[in-house]
Write an enzyme that holds these catalytic residues in place. Structure first.
Site, mmCIF file in Angstrom:
data_model
loop_
_atom_site.group_PDB
_atom_site.id
_atom_site.type_symbol
_atom_site.label_atom_id
_atom_site.label_comp_id
_atom_site.label_asym_id
_atom_site.label_seq_id
_atom_site.Cartn_x
_atom_site.Cartn_y
_atom_site.Cartn_z
ATOM 1 N N SER A 126 0.830 -1.203 0.000
ATOM 2 C CA SER A 126 0.000 0.000 0.000
ATOM 3 C C SER A 126 0.864 1.251 0.000
ATOM 4 C CB SER A 126 -0.872 -0.004 1.257
ATOM 5 O OG SER A 126 -1.472 1.255 1.454
ATOM 6 N N TYR A 151 -2.124 -1.568 10.870
ATOM 7 C CA TYR A 151 -2.362 -1.968 9.471
ATOM 8 C C TYR A 151 -1.162 -1.584 8.600
ATOM 9 C CZ TYR A 151 -3.883 -1.226 4.675
ATOM 10 O OH TYR A 151 -3.939 -1.204 3.307
ATOM 11 N N LYS A 155 1.848 -3.908 6.552
ATOM 12 C CA LYS A 155 2.243 -3.788 5.136
ATOM 13 C C LYS A 155 3.763 -3.675 5.034
ATOM 14 C CE LYS A 155 -1.781 -4.121 3.281
ATOM 15 N NZ LYS A 155 -2.125 -5.424 2.672
HETATM 16 C C1 UD1 Z 1 -6.863 4.562 3.492
HETATM 17 C C2 UD1 Z 1 -5.710 4.219 4.373
HETATM 18 C C3 UD1 Z 1 -4.715 3.445 3.589
HETATM 19 C C4 UD1 Z 1 -5.345 2.215 3.027
HETATM 20 C C5 UD1 Z 1 -6.532 2.583 2.191
HETATM 21 C C6 UD1 Z 1 -7.183 1.279 1.799
HETATM 22 C C7 UD1 Z 1 -5.446 5.946 6.106
HETATM 23 C C8 UD1 Z 1 -4.611 7.071 6.602
HETATM 24 N N1 UD1 Z 1 -5.093 5.418 4.934
HETATM 25 O O1 UD1 Z 1 -6.379 5.460 2.498
HETATM 26 O O2 UD1 Z 1 -3.657 3.075 4.418
HETATM 27 O O3 UD1 Z 1 -4.421 1.505 2.253
HETATM 28 O O4 UD1 Z 1 -7.419 3.399 2.938
HETATM 29 O O5 UD1 Z 1 -8.501 1.266 1.871
HETATM 30 O O6 UD1 Z 1 -6.411 5.566 6.725
HETATM 31 N N2 UD1 Z 1 -12.638 11.041 3.003
HETATM 32 C C9 UD1 Z 1 -13.649 11.944 3.266
HETATM 33 N N3 UD1 Z 1 -14.832 11.445 3.736
HETATM 34 C C10 UD1 Z 1 -15.048 10.111 3.960
HETATM 35 C C11 UD1 Z 1 -13.999 9.215 3.691
HETATM 36 C C12 UD1 Z 1 -12.801 9.718 3.213
HETATM 37 O O7 UD1 Z 1 -13.501 13.148 3.076
HETATM 38 O O8 UD1 Z 1 -16.141 9.747 4.423
HETATM 39 C C13 UD1 Z 1 -11.376 11.570 2.473
HETATM 40 C C14 UD1 Z 1 -10.171 11.285 3.337
HETATM 41 O O9 UD1 Z 1 -9.986 12.291 4.269
HETATM 42 C C15 UD1 Z 1 -9.050 11.203 2.292
HETATM 43 C C16 UD1 Z 1 -9.748 10.703 1.036
HETATM 44 O O10 UD1 Z 1 -11.140 10.906 1.243
HETATM 45 O O11 UD1 Z 1 -8.568 12.487 2.042
HETATM 46 C C17 UD1 Z 1 -9.521 9.224 0.789
HETATM 47 O O12 UD1 Z 1 -9.838 8.511 1.978
HETATM 48 P P1 UD1 Z 1 -9.926 6.923 2.019
HETATM 49 O O13 UD1 Z 1 -10.773 6.437 0.919
HETATM 50 O O14 UD1 Z 1 -10.284 6.525 3.421
HETATM 51 O O15 UD1 Z 1 -8.447 6.464 1.677
HETATM 52 P P2 UD1 Z 1 -7.051 6.872 2.362
HETATM 53 O O16 UD1 Z 1 -7.246 7.453 3.694
HETATM 54 O O17 UD1 Z 1 -6.277 7.646 1.366
#
Ligand code: UD1
Length: 341
Positions: A126, A151, A155
């Site tokens: 990841s 997690y 990795k």
């Molecule tokens: C997350 C994990 C990452 C993992 C990946 C796999 C963290 C820090 N990272 O990535 O290690 O490999 O998931 O699934 O947790 N967001 C919103 N609203 C929401 C959900 C997300 O605004 O309800 C935003 C988050 O703040 C982020 C972006 O969307 O900026 C992507 O979030 P997400 O899909 O959870 O992925 P990551 O956090 O990048």
């Protein structure tokens, strides 16, 4: 005779898409999964899409005796190991659950590959291993940062286990694929992501909000130092990601790997903000999403996207599906799951 690949965790989101692409590329596939975070619909979807009655074994890869029987029964020379827990937040509150499961299952893979004289391992890593990188985009040479969750730590540890094992044990080869943010679904809408409970990831939350399952999407932070204030990520289509596994396996099967252990970033090379993604989703699917700006989510990095030069050059792979098409597929899948016309 066709090459056979064991896909552990092949009933899940990325595993099922990879099983399809392996079969499309001419491989035989056997799926091993304990259905702890998936169900048989993933396997049935693979069978329907490919028309192949893919063998499925219900097994926990942590149960070495049971897992050994899979090696006895099937003569695969390669394994793609997806079987792992992946909820970042849960791994912080229950780290031992993550260390026990993710490390044990992967160590069993390595042990059994050695025991049975099998060769090729692809590990699902990841972009989380980069943490908040000092320079963007990140290359495979970008230093890893200390993990902020169990997690993320699993990795990194599994990458190291793979590196040390293929270095020490003759005949074993390994590739770690560092995924950026996998999204979307198969164009058939027969397989896709099936999160249990409240989705933690952005796109499933968006599609469930559009479907009326969730009331409102929270955009976590609009005051980041980015053009529109929301975080930047590299959203990679799950079918493109699946194809990266096929070329990684083929590289090892054909003996074209340059080192026993190799690492590749698997992303698009583009950073997309949360707000851009939300607005693209609305535009391509012709709907309005109920969303609000909420406080930052602890642990989120500001921005990360991939330099994919190495995968382009060495694997001959690059992401092909447009973000618009991927977001259409995500909504088509959600509608399929909810029975929405
Ligand atoms: C997350 C994990 C990452 C993992 C990946 C796999 C963290 C820090 N990272 O990535 O290690 O490999 O998931 O699934 O947790 N967001 C919103 N609203 C929401 C959900 C997300 O605004 O309800 C935003 C988050 O703040 C982020 C972006 O969307 O900026 C992507 O979030 P997400 O899909 O959870 O992925 P990551 O956090 O990048």
């Amino acid at each position: 005779m066709k090459e056979m690949v064991l896909v552990s965790g092949g009933a899940g989101y990325i595993g099922s898409h990879t099983a399809v692409e392996l079969i499309n590329a001419g491989y035989d596939v056997v799926v091993a999964d304990n259905l702890s975070n998936s169900d048989m619909s993933g396997v049935e979807g693979v069978r329907k899409i490919t028309g192949v009655d893919v063998p499925f074994v219900n097994v926990d890869c942590c149960d070495k005796e049971a897992f050994r029987r899979v090696f006895e029964q099937y003569k695969f020379n390669s394994v793609i190991h997806f079987a792992a827990f992946k909820a970042v937040g849960e791994s912080v509150t229950d780290p031992m659950k993550y260390y026990r499961n993710n490390l044990t299952s992967f160590m069993n893979v390595v042990d059994l590959m050695r025991e049975f004289g099998r060769q090729n391992i692809v590990f699902s890593s990841s972009a989380t291993v980069y943490g908040e990188a000092d320079h963007l985009p990140v290359t495979e040479q970008t230093p890893r940062k200390p993990a902020t969750s169990a997690y993320g730590n699993t990795k990194q540890m599994c990458e190291d286990i793979l590196r040390d094992s293929v270095t020490a044990y003759d005949g074993l080869k390994g590739i770690a694929l560092r995924y950026f943010n996998p999204i979307g679904a198969h164009p058939s809408a027969l397989i896709g992501e099936l999160p249990r409970g409240v989705p933690q990831n952005l796109v499933p939350f968006i599609t469930q909000t559009a479907a009326g399952v969730r009331e409102c999407l929270s955009v976590f932070g609009d005051d980041y130092p980015t053009p529109d204030g929301s975080c930047l990520r590299d959203y990679i289509d799950v079918v493109d990601l699946a194809k990266a596994h096929v070329v990684a396996i083929t590289r090892m099967v054909e003996g074209r790997n340059k080192e026993a252990y190799e690492i590749f970033n698997v992303g698009t090379g583009n950073g997309t903000s949360v707000l851009e993604l939300v607005h693209s989703f609305e535009r391509v699917n012709g709907l309005k999403l109920n969303y609000k700006i909420a406080p930052r989510r602890p642990g989120d990095v500001v921005a990360i996207w991939a330099d994919t030069t190495l995968a382009n050059k060495e694997l001959g792979w690059k992401a092909e599906r447009s973000l618009d098409d991927t977001l259409r597929s995500a909504w088509a899948w959600e509608k399929h799951v909810r029975g929405i016309k």
